[in-house]
Design an enzyme around this catalytic site. Structure first.
Site, PDB file in Angstrom:
ATOM      1  N   ASP A   1       0.869  -1.166   0.000  1.00  0.00           N
ATOM      2  CA  ASP A   1       0.000   0.000   0.000  1.00  0.00           C
ATOM      3  C   ASP A   1       0.918   1.231   0.000  1.00  0.00           C
ATOM      4  OD1 ASP A   1      -2.121   1.713   0.057  1.00  0.00           O
ATOM      5  OD2 ASP A   1      -3.190   0.668   1.649  1.00  0.00           O
TER       6      ASP A   1
HETATM    7  C1  BGC Z   1      -5.075   3.052   0.168  1.00  0.00           C
HETATM    8  C2  BGC Z   1      -5.146   1.953  -0.868  1.00  0.00           C
HETATM    9  C3  BGC Z   1      -5.011   2.544  -2.245  1.00  0.00           C
HETATM   10  C4  BGC Z   1      -3.720   3.324  -2.327  1.00  0.00           C
HETATM   11  C5  BGC Z   1      -3.442   3.912  -3.696  1.00  0.00           C
HETATM   12  C6  BGC Z   1      -3.882   3.957  -0.033  1.00  0.00           C
HETATM   13  O1  BGC Z   1      -3.929   5.064   0.799  1.00  0.00           O
HETATM   14  O2  BGC Z   1      -5.038   2.456   1.447  1.00  0.00           O
HETATM   15  O3  BGC Z   1      -6.333   1.230  -0.734  1.00  0.00           O
HETATM   16  O4  BGC Z   1      -5.068   1.525  -3.203  1.00  0.00           O
HETATM   17  O5  BGC Z   1      -3.760   4.366  -1.374  1.00  0.00           O
HETATM   18  O6  BGC Z   1      -4.295   4.928  -4.005  1.00  0.00           O
END
Ligand code: BGC
Length: 719
Positions: free
Chosen positions: A264
């Site tokens: 993530d």
């Molecule tokens: C979120 C993810 C997301 C990623 C990219 C993160 O802050 O937890 O679910 O896919 O950002 O946007």
């Protein structure tokens, strides 16, 4: 390994392989060209040439932009290895479907599959190759803002929906240019932060993790999801992003996942804050050792770059493995054959391209709305009735919800506007704000409403109050909106509350004040029209709650499939002993609305249920013949639900667990026979040694239309 991938790997320098493991945002490409500017100036040590060796980009979409970046990148990348483009297409790209919690409420996997398929088709035309979805995290605490992005509190429902989402996004292999790769997230147990506080500690026994949290990830992987995203949280004391037991033993070895693992956002750097690594370099090494292939925006794998010559053989081997997996993904996606795979500027701009998609979005919204109260058949309304549509949500297009990629709130039809199209006469006013109230505004609304036959109160929360980083400690409907309902109630007219929300809220007062209550979730691009169709009765309400709605905050987390305890309340009641049983002294244990609950306009009854055999072997199916009868004068829909309970287990067992469900229509004045088939294998549970197997012994099957009111039959499983 294919020839193409092995030849490429043989030609690549270590730096080029490391590049594949790095993911940057579109900010690193200005006007298509590599750039290190603006808020990311501190990364000036990253060389421009590094940008031309990274493997993937996140957050950029749009055929023209993607084409421009890809062209420029390929002109500057030595081996012409195309970039992968990834983004969070969660419940729609341009056409926005209900939030995933709403799609869960449809209790119909075909709705999820269709929504994901359409999202894929629109995303591919806009140049995307991977979506960071589905999120399959099991959720039980409505204080956590991201419950909106999950399909709810039940492992089985989540598993069925996870599979449907992956199937919708990815289609059937071989890959065509209408689908993209799914990245299942967040591995693992991100949905269980303590006290519902975003990014907080997650801790649970491995037994419980395997019983309840793992199944949905496992289902998505069985459905061939191509990527898995690690979660921010810790699990078993170690952050997921460096957790070898989780990512190697469980994910790769046990679940047999061979695809790409991505972190993530910035999760590798966050290991430093977790205090489980010394510095960014240590973090990079630990993440790589755990099998993380792509570093999303932590610049941790970039730490290896200047030291490539010093890297130990073990680290080089891991880099090779990750680079191989990423190149294989690119090959599977057809990017070597066509780096501009599927992108199509003309489709993107063509209203015809999305016209049918909007029809499906409306259908999905209609399937997801949940009617939880309908006193004296207040609903459906007659189209001749004069409506006053009052409330902070009445006139807004803020119905899409968080993660609505290209969805446009400005052009989304409001509930009031949709009702204008359906009912002969409507008046509308906000009455109050989401969190503000003034006498003048409410008096104006009351004056308008005084002349109406019925009041529709459109209440709830704005989309900014659910989604990532929106944990709250008070899940009530804001006091200002309750004050509005109380004022409207003084007009003595039927009062219908439509609640727009990304999470279960405390609705006791709303329930008491309203004659009818419809849970709207964030219903998406055509959600307002779907609400109008439900209120007018053109469409039968058939959504069911995928999460329990508690009676009060102190009960949270409250979910239907709790384990047996040593002091059940029922035993206390039987013995006349109420003190030392599992209960609260100031509240009932029961929810306001249970999991699986929802009403229709017709009345469907379970009039007969027989079991074909009550003594089953391991390879058998539990077969039930169920008769449903609809005596009402209209066709009606319901969700038939079957739960089971193992009476004696090696470990404690849930009081009931959903094992089968089906949405069915029963025509007016008629009966429908349905056969329920539950493979005995589905009764498997996790044992103390973590083996998953079915025990011989006594079981119960419970059948009904929600998780509380069920008819029970006993059966046995034999060797
Ligand atoms: C979120 C993810 C997301 C990623 C990219 C993160 O802050 O937890 O679910 O896919 O950002 O946007």
């Amino acid at each position: 390994m294919s020839n193409l991938v092995s030849e490429l790997l043989a030609k690549m320098t270590t730096e080029e392989k490391i590049g594949q493991l790095i993911q940057l945002t579109g900010d690193f490409f200005q006007d298509g060209k590599a750039a290190i500017t603006g808020p990311i100036n501190e990364l000036a040590h990253l060389k421009l040439q590094t940008v031309y060796s990274v493997g993937s980009v996140l957050g950029v979409s749009g055929a023209a932009d993607v084409r421009r970046i890809q062209e420029n990148y390929l002109a500057n990348n030595r081996l012409k290895i195309p970039l992968l483009f990834m983004a969070d297409v969660v419940h729609g790209y341009q056409t926005i479907f209900p939030i995933p919690l709403g799609l869960g409420a449809s209790f119909d996997p075909t709705v999820m599959e269709t929504a994901s398929g359409i999202a894929a088709k629109e995303s591919v035309a806009a140049g995307l190759h991977v979506t960071f979805a589905p999120m399959v995290d099991l959720v039980r605490d409505p204080r956590w803002g991201r419950v909106m992005e999950s399909t709810g509190e039940d492992s089985y429902l989540n598993s069925v929906m996870a599979q449907a989402a992956v199937k919708g996004f990815q289609g059937d292999s071989p890959w065509d240019e209408k689908h993209l790769a799914a990245s299942v997230k967040h591995f693992a147990a991100y949905g269980a932060p303590e006290a519902g506080r975003e990014y907080n500690t997650v801790d649970m026994s491995e037994w419980r993790f395997r019983e309840q949290y793992l199944p949905a990830y496992s289902a998505a992987i069985n459905a061939q999801a191509m990527l898995v995203m690690t979660s921010f949280n810790t699990l078993f004391g170690v952050p997921a992003t460096q957790n070898q037991h989780l990512l190697r033993d469980i994910l790769r070895d046990e679940l047999g996942f061979h695809g790409v693992v991505i972190t993530d956002w910035n999760a590798i750097e966050e290991l430093v804050h977790h205090g489980t690594v010394r510095d960014l370099k240590d973090a990079a090494q630990k993440a790589l050792a755990a099998g993380v292939d792509i570093d999303m925006m932590a610049f941790a794998y970039a730490e290896f770059l200047n030291k490539a010559v010093e890297l130990e053989p073990g680290v080089l081997k891991l880099i090779d493995e990750s680079a191989q997996r990423i190149l294989e993904l690119k090959e599977t996606m057809g990017l070597f054959a066509d780096p501009y795979r599927g992108l199509d500027e003309s489709k993107e701009k063509d209203p015809e391209f999305i016209r049918d998609n909007l029809v499906q979005a409306q259908k999905a919204a209609e399937e997801s709305l949940v009617l939880v109260k309908n006193h004296r058949r207040t609903l459906p309304l007659s189209q001749r009735q004069k409506l006053a549509v009052i409330g902070p949500v009445a006139q807004t297009g803020d119905l899409l919800g968080s993660w609505s990629w290209k969805g446009d709130v400005e052009t989304t039809q409001s509930i009031a506007d949709a009702l204008v199209d359906t009912f002969s006469e409507i008046v509308t006013a906000p009455g109050c704000g989401y969190h503000s109230f003034n006498k003048q505004q409410v008096e104006q609304a009351k004056l308008l409403a005084s002349d109406a036959d019925v009041i529709v109160a459109a209440i709830g929360l704005p989309s900014s109050e659910s989604g990532e980083a929106t944990s709250i400690t008070d899940i009530s409907i804001p006091a200002e909106q309750i004050a509005l309902l109380k004022e409207l109630k003084t007009l003595n007219k039927p009062l219908i509350s439509v609640v727009i929300t990304g999470r279960p809220l405390l609705l006791k007062e709303v329930h008491t004040l309203s004659d009818a209550v419809l849970i709207g979730w964030f219903p998406g691009s055509k959600g307002a029209q779907a609400i109008a169709n439900i209120l007018s009765g053109k469409v039968e309400p058939s959504g069911r709650l995928p999460m329990t709605f508690p009676l009060n905050l102190g009960q949270v987390p409250l979910y239907y499939n709790a384990y047996s305890t040593g002091r059940p309340i029922e035993v206390g009641q039987k013995n006349g002993e109420y003190k030392y049983v599992t209960k609260y002294v100031d509240s009932s244990n029961e929810p306001l609305y249970p999991f699986g609950f929802g009403l229709g306009y017709g009345k469907i009854l379970l009039t007969d249920m027989t079991m074909v055999s009550n003594s089953l072997k391991m390879n058998d199916q539990l077969i039930l013949d169920v008769t449903l009868t609809n005596d009402s004068p209209r066709d009606s829909k319901t969700v038939l639900q079957c739960y089971t309970h193992q009476k004696v287990g090696e470990t404690v067992r849930p009081l009931k667990e959903l094992k089968w469900f089906k949405k069915v229509t029963v025509e007016k004045q008629s009966s429908l026979k349905i056969q329920v088939n539950i493979p005995v294998a589905r009764l498997a549970s996790v044992h103390q040694d973590f083996s998953t197997k079915v025990d011989v012994g006594d079981y119960q099957v419970m059948v009904g239309f929600d998780s509380m009111n069920l008819k029970v039959l006993d059966f046995k499983v034999k060797e």
